[in-house]
Scaffold this motif. Structure first.
Motif, short mmCIF file in Angstrom:
data_model
loop_
_atom_site.label_atom_id
_atom_site.label_comp_id
_atom_site.label_asym_id
_atom_site.label_seq_id
_atom_site.Cartn_x
_atom_site.Cartn_y
_atom_site.Cartn_z
N LEU A 197 16.02 3.64 -92.66
CA LEU A 197 14.63 3.94 -92.30
C LEU A 197 13.92 2.72 -91.73
O LEU A 197 13.16 2.84 -90.76
CB LEU A 197 13.87 4.46 -93.52
CG LEU A 197 14.19 5.89 -93.94
CD1 LEU A 197 13.46 6.23 -95.23
CD2 LEU A 197 13.84 6.86 -92.86
N ILE A 198 14.16 1.56 -92.29
CA ILE A 198 13.51 0.34 -91.79
C ILE A 198 13.99 0.03 -90.37
O ILE A 198 13.18 -0.30 -89.49
CB ILE A 198 13.77 -0.84 -92.74
CG1 ILE A 198 12.97 -0.63 -94.04
CG2 ILE A 198 13.42 -2.18 -92.10
CD1 ILE A 198 13.32 -1.59 -95.15
N VAL A 199 15.29 0.14 -90.12
CA VAL A 199 15.82 -0.11 -88.77
C VAL A 199 15.26 0.91 -87.79
O VAL A 199 14.84 0.56 -86.68
CB VAL A 199 17.36 -0.10 -88.78
CG1 VAL A 199 17.93 -0.07 -87.38
CG2 VAL A 199 17.90 -1.29 -89.55
N PHE A 200 15.25 2.17 -88.18
CA PHE A 200 14.74 3.23 -87.31
C PHE A 200 13.27 3.02 -86.97
O PHE A 200 12.86 3.10 -85.81
CB PHE A 200 14.96 4.58 -87.97
CG PHE A 200 14.52 5.74 -87.14
CD1 PHE A 200 15.25 6.12 -86.03
CD2 PHE A 200 13.38 6.44 -87.46
CE1 PHE A 200 14.85 7.19 -85.25
CE2 PHE A 200 12.97 7.52 -86.69
CZ PHE A 200 13.71 7.88 -85.58
N LEU A 201 12.47 2.73 -87.99
CA LEU A 201 11.04 2.50 -87.74
C LEU A 201 10.80 1.22 -86.94
O LEU A 201 9.86 1.16 -86.16
CB LEU A 201 10.29 2.47 -89.06
CG LEU A 201 10.20 3.83 -89.78
CD1 LEU A 201 9.57 3.66 -91.15
CD2 LEU A 201 9.44 4.83 -88.95
N ALA A 202 11.64 0.21 -87.11
CA ALA A 202 11.50 -1.02 -86.32
C ALA A 202 11.76 -0.74 -84.84
O ALA A 202 11.04 -1.26 -83.97
CB ALA A 202 12.46 -2.09 -86.83
N ILE A 203 12.74 0.10 -84.55
CA ILE A 203 13.01 0.48 -83.16
C ILE A 203 11.81 1.24 -82.59
O ILE A 203 11.40 1.02 -81.45
CB ILE A 203 14.30 1.30 -83.06
CG1 ILE A 203 15.50 0.41 -83.40
CG2 ILE A 203 14.46 1.93 -81.68
CD1 ILE A 203 16.80 1.16 -83.56
N LEU A 204 11.23 2.13 -83.39
CA LEU A 204 10.07 2.88 -82.92
C LEU A 204 8.86 1.97 -82.68
O LEU A 204 8.13 2.14 -81.71
CB LEU A 204 9.70 3.96 -83.93
CG LEU A 204 10.66 5.13 -84.00
CD1 LEU A 204 10.26 6.06 -85.12
CD2 LEU A 204 10.70 5.87 -82.70
N VAL A 205 8.67 1.01 -83.55
CA VAL A 205 7.56 0.07 -83.38
C VAL A 205 7.78 -0.77 -82.12
O VAL A 205 6.81 -1.05 -81.38
CB VAL A 205 7.40 -0.82 -84.63
CG1 VAL A 205 6.47 -1.99 -84.37
CG2 VAL A 205 6.89 0.02 -85.79
N CYS A 206 9.02 -1.13 -81.83
CA CYS A 206 9.30 -1.87 -80.59
C CYS A 206 8.96 -1.01 -79.37
O CYS A 206 8.40 -1.51 -78.39
CB CYS A 206 10.77 -2.29 -80.54
SG CYS A 206 11.18 -3.61 -81.68
N GLY A 207 9.31 0.27 -79.41
CA GLY A 207 8.96 1.17 -78.32
C GLY A 207 7.46 1.32 -78.16
O GLY A 207 6.94 1.34 -77.04
#
Length: 128
Positions: free
Chosen positions: A105-115
């Motif tokens: 979840l942290i990796v997934f949300l980090a990718i979304l925050v980068c987008g």
């Protein structure tokens, strides 16, 4: 496998193609016929006269807007099942380790925050 086992599938494929083709044919036959004029081919937006080519001017903006939609759509699709089963994951009732789920979840949300940060930097979120 014999062809007779696929009969129902073939029947419904032909039936679906027939219904779709029939709808298009009936619309073409019964629909209003109109001449193509210069005014009908002109771009129209909000009752204002168009200025320039929208495909060139706003290509980056529309692209990023669609990208934002996909980002948050996929976020909802991924997060919903995880959050629904969160209680069973934390309780150890599944084969998934809570630590692995948390890292995912942290990796997934980090990718979304980068987008989202990229879109913010490009100015897509500005209301003009």
């Amino acid at each position: 496998m014999q062809l007779s086992e696929y009969f129902i599938l073939i029947f419904f494929l032909v039936l679906g193609a027939g219904v779709a083709g029939g709808a298009i044919l009936v619309g073409w036959l019964l629909g209003p016929k109109s001449k193509v004029t210069k005014n009908k081919l002109a771009p129209y937006e909000c009752g204002m006269q168009s200025v320039g080519n929208a495909r060139i001017q706003f290509k980056v903006g529309y692209y990023l807007f669609a990208l934002l939609f996909l980002i948050f759509d996929i976020e909802a699709l991924f997060l919903f099942p995880v959050l629904v089963s969160f209680k069973s994951i934390v309780g150890g009732e599944t084969v998934l380790s809570p630590a692995i789920v948390a890292v995912d979840l942290i990796v997934f949300l980090a990718i979304l925050v980068c987008g989202l940060a990229y879109a913010w930097k490009k100015g897509v979120l500005k209301w003009e």
